[in-house]
Design an enzyme around this catalytic site. Structure first.
Site, mmCIF file in Angstrom:
data_model
loop_
_atom_site.group_PDB
_atom_site.id
_atom_site.type_symbol
_atom_site.label_atom_id
_atom_site.label_comp_id
_atom_site.label_asym_id
_atom_site.label_seq_id
_atom_site.Cartn_x
_atom_site.Cartn_y
_atom_site.Cartn_z
ATOM 1 N N LYS A 1 -44.364 5.367 5.311
ATOM 2 C CA LYS A 1 -44.418 6.395 6.111
ATOM 3 C C LYS A 1 -43.046 6.327 7.340
ATOM 4 C CE LYS A 1 -48.619 4.753 8.583
ATOM 5 N NZ LYS A 1 -48.952 3.753 7.887
ATOM 6 N N THR B 1 -55.860 -3.183 5.283
ATOM 7 C CA THR B 1 -55.030 -1.922 4.831
ATOM 8 C C THR B 1 -53.581 -1.958 4.612
ATOM 9 O OG1 THR B 1 -56.972 -0.683 5.840
ATOM 10 C CG2 THR B 1 -55.076 0.677 5.155
ATOM 11 N N ASP C 1 -44.521 0.252 15.245
ATOM 12 C CA ASP C 1 -43.344 -0.298 14.092
ATOM 13 C C ASP C 1 -42.691 0.918 13.769
ATOM 14 O OD1 ASP C 1 -45.592 0.592 12.888
ATOM 15 O OD2 ASP C 1 -45.405 -0.591 11.147
ATOM 16 N N ASP D 1 -43.635 3.817 11.937
ATOM 17 C CA ASP D 1 -43.918 4.455 11.007
ATOM 18 C C ASP D 1 -44.854 5.547 11.214
ATOM 19 O OD1 ASP D 1 -46.157 2.891 11.188
ATOM 20 O OD2 ASP D 1 -46.300 1.905 9.440
ATOM 21 N N ARG D 2 -45.616 5.771 12.221
ATOM 22 C CA ARG D 2 -46.483 6.808 12.597
ATOM 23 C C ARG D 2 -45.623 7.947 13.399
ATOM 24 N NH1 ARG D 2 -52.441 5.046 13.588
ATOM 25 N NH2 ARG D 2 -52.514 3.531 11.831
ATOM 26 N N SER E 1 -48.563 -2.993 13.843
ATOM 27 C CA SER E 1 -48.364 -1.291 13.898
ATOM 28 C C SER E 1 -48.749 -1.049 15.083
ATOM 29 C CB SER E 1 -49.348 -0.619 12.885
ATOM 30 O OG SER E 1 -49.119 0.474 12.824
ATOM 31 N N HIS E 2 -49.836 0.132 15.229
ATOM 32 C CA HIS E 2 -50.114 0.847 16.578
ATOM 33 C C HIS E 2 -50.924 -0.274 17.504
ATOM 34 C CE1 HIS E 2 -53.039 0.961 13.523
ATOM 35 N NE2 HIS E 2 -53.810 1.292 14.212
ATOM 36 N N ASP F 1 -45.115 4.909 16.858
ATOM 37 C CA ASP F 1 -46.000 3.654 17.194
ATOM 38 C C ASP F 1 -45.226 2.590 17.116
ATOM 39 O OD1 ASP F 1 -45.279 3.602 14.444
ATOM 40 O OD2 ASP F 1 -47.299 2.752 14.019
ATOM 41 N N THR G 1 -57.249 5.407 1.529
ATOM 42 C CA THR G 1 -56.430 4.981 2.680
ATOM 43 C C THR G 1 -55.382 3.701 2.533
ATOM 44 O OG1 THR G 1 -58.026 6.208 4.019
ATOM 45 C CG2 THR G 1 -56.575 4.234 4.981
HETATM 46 C C1 G16 Z 1 -52.097 1.569 8.407
HETATM 47 C C2 G16 Z 1 -52.069 1.932 6.746
HETATM 48 C C3 G16 Z 1 -52.385 3.593 6.652
HETATM 49 C C4 G16 Z 1 -53.737 3.672 7.143
HETATM 50 C C5 G16 Z 1 -54.054 3.131 8.486
HETATM 51 C C6 G16 Z 1 -55.467 3.199 9.026
HETATM 52 O O1 G16 Z 1 -51.314 2.115 9.179
HETATM 53 O O2 G16 Z 1 -50.379 1.754 6.496
HETATM 54 O O3 G16 Z 1 -52.102 3.920 5.247
HETATM 55 O O4 G16 Z 1 -53.959 5.047 7.058
HETATM 56 O O5 G16 Z 1 -53.398 1.839 8.633
HETATM 57 O O6 G16 Z 1 -56.186 2.330 8.281
HETATM 58 P P1 G16 Z 1 -57.426 2.029 8.636
HETATM 59 O O7 G16 Z 1 -58.272 3.272 8.600
HETATM 60 O O8 G16 Z 1 -58.012 1.109 7.323
HETATM 61 O O9 G16 Z 1 -57.469 1.442 9.991
HETATM 62 P P2 G16 Z 1 -50.440 1.124 10.112
HETATM 63 O O10 G16 Z 1 -49.618 2.527 10.670
HETATM 64 O O11 G16 Z 1 -51.422 0.499 10.937
HETATM 65 O O12 G16 Z 1 -49.626 0.457 9.290
#
Ligand code: G16
Length: 543
Positions: free
Chosen positions: A376, A18, A279, A281-282, A113-114, A277, A344
């Site tokens: 984001k 993703t 990085d 972005d959340r 990320s998170h 989070d 997504t």
């Molecule tokens: C990433 C993507 C988002 C997505 C999220 C969850 O976020 O940038 O667009 O909504 O993962 O994705 P999944 O449901 O496939 O785990 P981040 O903040 O992890 O980069």
């Protein structure tokens, strides 16, 4: 100085998900693993010759080591300039901004990320394109194909760069510019929001806690909220980015940001609670005694964006990911602007933003942003909330209630079932897909299916098609369940079950969301034969 061409072999599984390539840190540290992927990115973008690239990450374990390797590979691949955040730090939205500001050819963002950080936790790497946004699917496919046929990579035999010193230095023909990670991002925020109004808000005694979760937004939030907007010192907590995020899980939701939630539900709650989070972005927004779901936050920000200078003349459209609730669609309808439903992944918003079709985008996974960057942006969302609170002079809870009385409430929750054996999760989805066309008219746990389909997306800008993006089941009475497998996990499969139930404006908006969603949940679990396929019905995480 010499350039080496190192022989290597394809490594299985280097397929971006993703949001880039995410694996266990130890996997990234295996010989050639990082190098193979970085070379494949260069190959996919037509080589590094003469390119200008931004590099930075969320500071997790292996961040600085990986950055030195990427710099050496950029030099050997002929790049002209790399712009690197001091100490290797850049939040994802700040990296997106730097790419756009410097008209760079793209950037490497190092983050999972998170997901937790540390040698036994997760690491990640993604490439953002010249528009500042995550590589679109066509490009990630090229990267993956390159990883499958790679036989050599290029790396320069040069000294490490001192990442602590702001300024410019050279390594062979490569110029390395180390920049303050916060400065230009803050300057951008000052052009978007009414900083004077927010300053007055704090001066008037408004209280806030921002939990940086030991991750990247600490320095950004401290500089902007405390040092510039006058929030009292101590407003930002857990402000030093740590390479293991203090052994926490830097995901701003009620489960992982529990100390903040507990405070906000207590009688010591400040006026606003927010978190971001790994990085940056959340975001999570919570008022005194009032948690705002990401889907509601998107809708409220869109409905009130005109109160901030950047959006004063109105927004042109709103995009949300398919699993995100329909709350923002109702706002778009009222404003008379276009509403888009995308798969997504923030990468799907890029074309819409570039084409000027949307101003504000958001996802149920706690991401909201606008056309100011192509990612984001956690702090952006917090600042827009502050701007709205400063102008409307209402509490978060009052704004929420007012919104529901205007548009109705989309009760919403996501239930995650983590670390399921991949074959079991796939079997559940395959079985569900096979039964899709027969579901309409059938009843489960007392709810009748109105319609069901598998979401596919035709990008209205470039005509690309993305299939199998999750199963949607609509129930009579305004309920919806969505089933999909996460594309960001690093262990087994994560089944995400997204639940939604609409209550009209004149309805009761004060029901506990898990109660309001109980029937949709039972129907969804029964319909997908959850117990039989994965052997459990209790989620690990409920957002
Ligand atoms: C990433 C993507 C988002 C997505 C999220 C969850 O976020 O940038 O667009 O909504 O993962 O994705 P999944 O449901 O496939 O785990 P981040 O903040 O992890 O980069």
């Amino acid at each position: 100085m010499t350039f080496q061409t190192v022989s290597t072999k394809p490594i299985e599984g280097q397929k971006p998900g993703t949001s880039g390539l995410r694996k266990k840190t130890r996997v990234f540290m295996e010989p050639h693993y990082l190098e193979n992927f970085v070379q494949s990115v260069f190959d996919a973008i037509g080589g590094g010759q003469g390119k200008k690239l931004v590099i930075g990450g969320d500071g997790r374990f292996f961040n600085a080591t990986a950055i030195q390797i990427i710099i050496k590979m950029a030099a050997a691949n002929g790049a002209a300039q790399v712009i690197v955040g001091q100490d290797g730090l850049l939040s994802t939205p700040a990296a997106s901004h730097l790419i756009r500001l410097n008209k760079a050819d793209g950037g490497f963002i190092l983050s999972a990320s998170h997901n937790p950080g540390g040698i036994d936790e997760d690491f990640g790497l993604k490439f953002n394109a010249a528009n500042g946004g995550p590589a679109p699917e066509g490009l990630t496919q090229l990267m993956f194909e390159a990883t499958e046929k790679i036989s050599t990579y290029n790396i320069a035999d040069i000294d490490d760069v001192d990442l602590t010193k702001i300024g410019s230095t050279s390594r062979a023909d490569l110029q390395v510019v180390i920049v303050d990670p916060v400065e230009s991002y803050q300057a951008l925020m000052e052009t978007l929001f009414d900083f004077d109004a927010i300053r007055d808000l704090f001066a008037g005694g408004f209280t806030m806690r921002f939990d940086a979760m030991h991750a990247i937004t600490g320095p950004y939030a401290t500089a902007i909220l405390e040092d510039t907007l006058g929030a009292p010192s101590g407003t930002v907590v857990n402000k030093i980015p740590l390479e293991d995020f203090g052994k926490g899980h830097p995901d701003p939701n009620p489960i992982w940001a529990k100390p903040l939630m507990d405070l906000m539900m207590s009688d010591k709650a400040p006026d606003l609670g927010a978190a971001s989070d790994g990085d940056g972005d959340r975001n999570m927004i919570v008022g005194r005694g009032a948690y705002v779901t990401p889907s509601d936050s998107l809708a409220i920000l869109a409905a009130n964006a005109h109160l901030a200078p950047a959006y004063r003349s109105g927004i042109v459209g709103i995009a949300r990911s398919m699993p995100t609730s329909a709350a923002s669609d109702r706002v778009a309808k009222k404003l008379g602007v276009e509403a888009f439903e995308t798969p997504t992944g923030w990468k799907f918003f890029g074309n819409l933003l570039d084409a000027g079709r949307v101003t504000i985008c958001g996802e149920e996974s706690a991401g909201t942003g606008s056309d100011h960057v192509r990612e984001k942006d956690g702090l952006w969302a917090v600042l827009l909330w502050l701007n709205i609170l400063a102008v409307r002079k209402m509490s978060v809870a009052e704004i929420l209630r007012d919104h529901w009385h205007t548009y109705g409430r989309d009760y919403y929750s996501r239930h995650d079932f983590e670390a399921i054996a991949t074959d079991k999760a796939n079997a559940l989805m395959t079985d569900l897909r096979a039964r899709l066309t027969d579901l309409a008219g059938q009843s489960f746990a007392g709810l009748t299916v109105a319609s069901a389909d598998e979401f596919s997306y035709l990008d209205p800008v470039d005509g690309s098609q993305s299939n199998q993006q999750g199963v949607r089941v609509y129930f009579e009475g305004g309920g919806r369940a969505v089933f999909r497998l996460s594309g960001t996990g690093t262990e087994g499969a994560t089944l995400r079950l997204y639940l939604e139930q609409y209550a009209p404006p004149e309805g009761d908006h004060g029901v506990d969301p898990q109660l309001a969603l109980g029937q949709v949940r039972d129907a969804a679990q029964s319909l997908c034969r959850m117990e039989a396929f994965i052997g459990r019905t209790t989620p690990d995480v409920m957002t």
